[in-house]
Motif scaffolding. Structure first.
Motif, short mmCIF file in Angstrom:
data_model
loop_
_atom_site.label_atom_id
_atom_site.label_comp_id
_atom_site.label_asym_id
_atom_site.label_seq_id
_atom_site.Cartn_x
_atom_site.Cartn_y
_atom_site.Cartn_z
N LYS A 15 18.85 -18.39 16.63
CA LYS A 15 20.09 -17.11 17.01
C LYS A 15 20.71 -17.21 18.52
O LYS A 15 21.36 -16.95 18.80
CB LYS A 15 19.17 -16.04 17.15
CG LYS A 15 19.39 -14.74 17.89
CD LYS A 15 18.24 -13.56 17.93
CE LYS A 15 17.35 -14.07 18.86
NZ LYS A 15 16.53 -12.80 18.82
N ASN A 16 20.24 -18.23 18.99
CA ASN A 16 20.34 -18.27 20.21
C ASN A 16 20.83 -19.91 20.24
O ASN A 16 20.93 -20.45 21.78
CB ASN A 16 19.57 -18.15 21.58
CG ASN A 16 18.59 -17.08 21.42
OD1 ASN A 16 19.48 -15.78 21.44
ND2 ASN A 16 17.04 -16.33 21.52
N LYS A 205 17.34 -12.72 28.72
CA LYS A 205 18.39 -12.04 28.09
C LYS A 205 18.50 -12.68 27.20
O LYS A 205 19.03 -13.07 25.73
CB LYS A 205 19.96 -12.22 29.03
CG LYS A 205 20.30 -10.52 29.59
CD LYS A 205 21.47 -10.49 30.47
CE LYS A 205 21.54 -8.91 30.60
NZ LYS A 205 22.66 -8.93 32.00
N ASP A 209 17.33 -9.25 22.94
CA ASP A 209 18.00 -8.86 22.13
C ASP A 209 17.77 -7.24 22.61
O ASP A 209 19.24 -6.32 23.31
CB ASP A 209 18.65 -8.70 20.92
CG ASP A 209 19.19 -10.27 20.08
OD1 ASP A 209 20.19 -10.66 21.58
OD2 ASP A 209 18.71 -10.20 19.47
N ASN A 210 16.80 -6.42 22.22
CA ASN A 210 16.37 -5.58 22.52
C ASN A 210 16.36 -4.98 24.02
O ASN A 210 15.53 -5.65 24.96
CB ASN A 210 14.97 -4.89 22.71
CG ASN A 210 14.75 -3.36 21.69
OD1 ASN A 210 13.94 -3.25 22.55
ND2 ASN A 210 14.76 -2.70 20.55
N ARG A 214 12.66 -5.94 26.87
CA ARG A 214 13.84 -6.62 27.49
C ARG A 214 12.48 -6.00 29.72
O ARG A 214 12.16 -6.68 30.17
CB ARG A 214 14.98 -7.13 28.64
CG ARG A 214 15.54 -7.15 27.44
CD ARG A 214 16.75 -7.65 28.04
NE ARG A 214 17.93 -8.20 26.96
CZ ARG A 214 19.12 -8.15 26.69
NH1 ARG A 214 20.04 -7.19 27.27
NH2 ARG A 214 20.46 -9.12 26.04
#
Length: 257
Positions: A15-16, A205, A209-210, A214
């Protein structure tokens, strides 16, 4: 690696994948220059870079060695990195588990691993594999975040890392790493412990994503006791966390002949 942790690592880094190429922490040129300075690389060397991520170490070493095998557990991450480094023909990309390396014994002159071992479920297996694939007299250079020796600070640090990154397993203490290295006949030749300051917004970050998740991490920092607030140099501005510092350990070892 255990299957559950392995899947979490792959999901997180897939994802990252681009964030780890562009991360200011991971591409810090001063760190990469220091690796070259400590290693004094040779054109005859074959190097293994374990958990290469964005490929920063492989890229830094490639002009000065014969070949670099850049490995990572996450195929998507490795594919993305290979695309970025396609102009460097002596870097070879191999999907590999750090705890079950697909190489025969005594294959490499140097093994490197930077800002990754805290994701490994079995650090002792990782170190055993490093020792196995290194040639006698070969060099192992590792850089990773480490936990403070104080138990309360250790718990605080590993807790917020796990909140922010589900693929985080545990950052070991330096004393724990030294025990593992000694047990594997890897003699420490050079070491450096230093503080690394991280920009909180970018750091949080990169993996979350949420917005609520965070915020949960930020609240954990906001609620830190005085000892933790001081040790990790937590900096606030307008009631928001802006930065903090953690310990990083860099170590160079020689495999006993």
């Amino acid at each position: 690696m255990s299957d559950e942790v392995k899947r979490q690592v792959q999901a997180n880094f897939s994802k990252n994948k681009e964030a780890y190429v562009t991360s200011s922490t991971h591409k810090n040129q001063g760190d990469l220059d220091l690796i070259n300075e400590w290693l004094q690389p040779d054109q005859s060397w074959t190097v293994l870079d374990i958990a290469t991520g964005g490929g920063h170490v492989a890229k830094a070493l490639s002009p000065f060695v014969g070949s670099v095998f850049a490995t990572d557990l996450t195929k998507d991450m490795l594919q993305n990195t290979a695309t970025h480094l396609r102009t460097l023909p002596n870097i070879h990309f191999v999907v590999a588990d750090a705890e079950a390396l697909p190489f025969i014994d005594e294959s490499f002159d140097v093994v490197t691993c930077r800002i990754a071992p805290h994701h490994f479920p079995s650090p002792e297996t990782f170190i055993t594999e490093v020792e196995r694939v290194l040639k006698p007299g070969g060099i192992f250079l590792m850089v990773d975040n480490v936990a403070p020796e104080d138990e309360d600070l250790d718990n605080f640090y590993n807790t917020f890392e796990k909140m922010r990154d589900r693929s985080h397993v545990r950052a070991l203490k330096v004393s724990e790493w030294k025990h593992l290295l000694c047990s594997a006949s890897l003699s420490i030749e050079q070491e450096l412990t230093r503080k690394k300051t991280l920009p909180f917004p970018d750091w949080v970050k990169r993996t979350l994503d949420n917005d609520q998740e965070r915020l949960n991490v930020e609240c954990f920092f906001q609620d830190a006791d005085e000892k933790s607030f001081s040790y990790f140099s937590i900096q606030k501005e307008n009631d928001h966390i802006q930065s903090f510092s953690i310990d990083e350990w860099m170590v160079k070892c020689i495999k006993e002949s």
